[in-house]
Design an enzyme around this catalytic site. Structure first.
Site, PDB file in Angstrom:
ATOM      1  N   ASP A   1      -7.694 -12.949  -2.824  1.00 19.35           N
ATOM      2  CA  ASP A   1      -7.996 -14.025  -3.766  1.00 19.35           C
ATOM      3  C   ASP A   1      -8.456 -15.255  -2.999  1.00 19.35           C
ATOM      4  O   ASP A   1      -7.765 -15.689  -2.063  1.00 19.35           O
ATOM      5  CB  ASP A   1      -6.741 -14.394  -4.562  1.00 19.35           C
ATOM      6  CG  ASP A   1      -6.273 -13.287  -5.482  1.00 19.35           C
ATOM      7  OD1 ASP A   1      -6.781 -13.222  -6.605  1.00 19.35           O
ATOM      8  OD2 ASP A   1      -5.402 -12.491  -5.068  1.00 19.35           O
TER       9      ASP A   1
ATOM     10  N   HIS B   1      -0.068 -15.051   8.496  1.00 19.79           N
ATOM     11  CA  HIS B   1       0.516 -13.933   7.768  1.00 19.79           C
ATOM     12  C   HIS B   1       1.923 -13.640   8.301  1.00 19.79           C
ATOM     13  O   HIS B   1       2.384 -14.262   9.257  1.00 19.79           O
ATOM     14  CB  HIS B   1      -0.349 -12.674   7.903  1.00 19.79           C
ATOM     15  CG  HIS B   1      -1.581 -12.696   7.064  1.00 19.79           C
ATOM     16  ND1 HIS B   1      -2.673 -13.467   7.393  1.00 19.79           N
ATOM     17  CD2 HIS B   1      -1.916 -12.027   5.930  1.00 19.79           C
ATOM     18  CE1 HIS B   1      -3.623 -13.281   6.491  1.00 19.79           C
ATOM     19  NE2 HIS B   1      -3.177 -12.419   5.586  1.00 19.79           N
TER      20      HIS B   1
ATOM     21  N   HIS C   1       0.810  -1.221   0.000  1.00 18.37           N
ATOM     22  CA  HIS C   1       0.000   0.000   0.000  1.00 18.37           C
ATOM     23  C   HIS C   1       0.845   1.272   0.000  1.00 18.37           C
ATOM     24  O   HIS C   1       0.414   2.309   0.471  1.00 18.37           O
ATOM     25  CB  HIS C   1      -0.967   0.001   1.187  1.00 18.37           C
ATOM     26  CG  HIS C   1      -2.087  -0.985   1.026  1.00 18.37           C
ATOM     27  ND1 HIS C   1      -3.296  -0.666   0.448  1.00 18.37           N
ATOM     28  CD2 HIS C   1      -2.164  -2.298   1.337  1.00 18.37           C
ATOM     29  CE1 HIS C   1      -4.079  -1.722   0.427  1.00 18.37           C
ATOM     30  NE2 HIS C   1      -3.408  -2.734   0.960  1.00 18.37           N
TER      31      HIS C   1
END
Length: 407
Positions: free
Chosen positions: A354, A104, A17
């Site tokens: 996704d 993550h 980002h």
């Protein structure tokens, strides 16, 4: 680190980002015809928002070539390229201020650096692969123009839905002989490896070139999406036209470099080349690849269990391998976990993701394969050029020296 390669060196930059992501390519040979469309084609295959099977993040991923090229020709100097991040939503990740998201890199990045990106996956995000794909497209054009090398990847499984690739083994229940393993590659799959094109791969949203299997894969991905869940899969890649002699034993074997490249891609969990783990079940008498004489007088092999590499060096046959991708870690289901301070809680992740990464991973696998091959090709060409300047060897038996005409 963020640099890959020895002579063809690629350094990627950027987080998921930030303002932009991109790469610096150092070592690209001068004189290569190149424009932005050569790169854009592969970036467009990788970009998000392609269908209802991928993340809805709306990024056009338009490449901007910054340096190293004039009048459509590479100069031999570093090529700089960038892609702007346009559809940024850092507010979707405010929960990561409190929670390390399950599976993550939030926690591990914080442990390693003492600081982490505040939104998205930072450098562990798939946005980082934009630089790889762009650099790979440049490498691939050189490989195609100079050696006719073709690299095609395709989705070979989604969850338990698999592309038919092998001849069925005889029933073990009917025999007590554990050496009966006839699970060889089917003629149809061998032909697919030899002939499959990217047009055939892209004909279906799942990027599986087998229509019946592709439809089943679509249903499996949609089922995961509707359940606010995710599913993994595998990508198979074939590299055709690779000359023999590439690879740097002992520690930089060609399959080791390919494994390094593939396992550096986000979400990868496995790599196997040629017969892979199936080769552990096949007796040597059936697993060996006998040599044959080709029409041009060179040697080849009648089978290709080796996957085009023997002793860590390419043998001139097609190189093929498979890469396993885990189910995406970001899901919309609430998950019981703990906060950074150890307090128990429930994390309901937001953001766009996704349900299955393998359709978009196809061009990433192709890119990393091209980066490995061009680097090894440049290394081998440097060795051959240096050797060619020396006097012809006349003191060794002929069987120990490659004839000058075929060098």
């Amino acid at each position: 680190m963020s640099t890959f390669g020895t002579l063809f060196r690629v350094t990627t930059y950027g987080e998921s980002h930030c303002a932009s992501v991109g790469a610096i390519i150092d070592g690209c040979p001068p004189g290569l015809p190149l424009d932005s469309q050569d790169v854009q084609t592969q970036l467009s295959r990788r970009r998000p928002g392609q269908s209802n099977l991928t993340t809805p993040r709306d990024e056009k991923d338009l490449v901007h070539l910054q340096s190293g090229i004039e009048h459509g020709i590479t100069l031999g100097t570093p090529i700089g390229l960038l892609v702007k991040n346009e559809d940024q939503r850092p507010r979707d990740y405010s929960e990561t201020d409190l929670y390390p998201r399950p599976s993550h890199a939030d926690w591990t990045y914080l442990e390693k650096y003492g600081v982490k990106a505040s939104s998205g996956g930072g450098r562990s995000s798939a946005r980082e692969t934009i630089g790889r794909v762009a650099a790979g497209a440049i490498a691939e054009k050189y490989l195609k123009l100079t050696h006719g090398i073709e690299i095609v990847a395709f989705v070979s499984s989604v969850g338990k839905v698999k592309l038919p690739s092998t001849v069925s083994s005889p029933s073990q229940a009917s025999s007590e002989d554990d050496d009966i393993v006839e699970d060889s590659l089917s003629p149809e799959f061998v032909n697919l490896l030899k002939t499959v094109t990217r047009a055939q791969v892209d004909a279906h949203l799942t990027r599986c070139p087998h229509p019946e299997t592709a439809e089943r894969m679509t249903k499996r991905i949609i089922r995961a999406k509707e359940a606010q869940d995710s599913i993994g899969g595998t990508v198979t890649c074939v590299i055709r036209g690779v000359p023999s002699g590439l690879g740097e034993p002992v520690f930089d074997k060609l399959e080791a470099k390919l494994g390094h490249a593939m396992l550096s891609i986000p979400a990868t969990k496995g790599f196997e080349i040629g017969s892979g783990f199936r080769g552990t079940e096949v007796p040597g008498s059936k697993h060996n690849d006998p040599f044959v004489s080709k029409a041009d007088g060179s040697l080849g092999t009648s089978t290709n269990w080796s996957g085009g590499i023997q002793g860590g060096i390419s043998n001139g046959e097609d190189i093929y391998f498979r890469v396993g991708f885990k189910s995406p870690a970001t899901i919309s289901q609430a998950q019981e976990t703990v906060q950074y301070d150890g307090t128990s809680g429930t994390l309901a992740a937001r953001g766009r993701h996704d349900p299955c990464v393998v359709p978009r991973a196809v061009p990433i696998v192709e890119a990393m394969a091209s980066l490995v091959i061009i680097d090894q090709l440049l290394i081998q060409n440097a060795r051959k050029t240096a050797s060619s300047l020396l006097p012809t060897i006349t003191t060794l038996p002929p069987t120990m020296v490659k004839p000058a005409s075929s060098a």
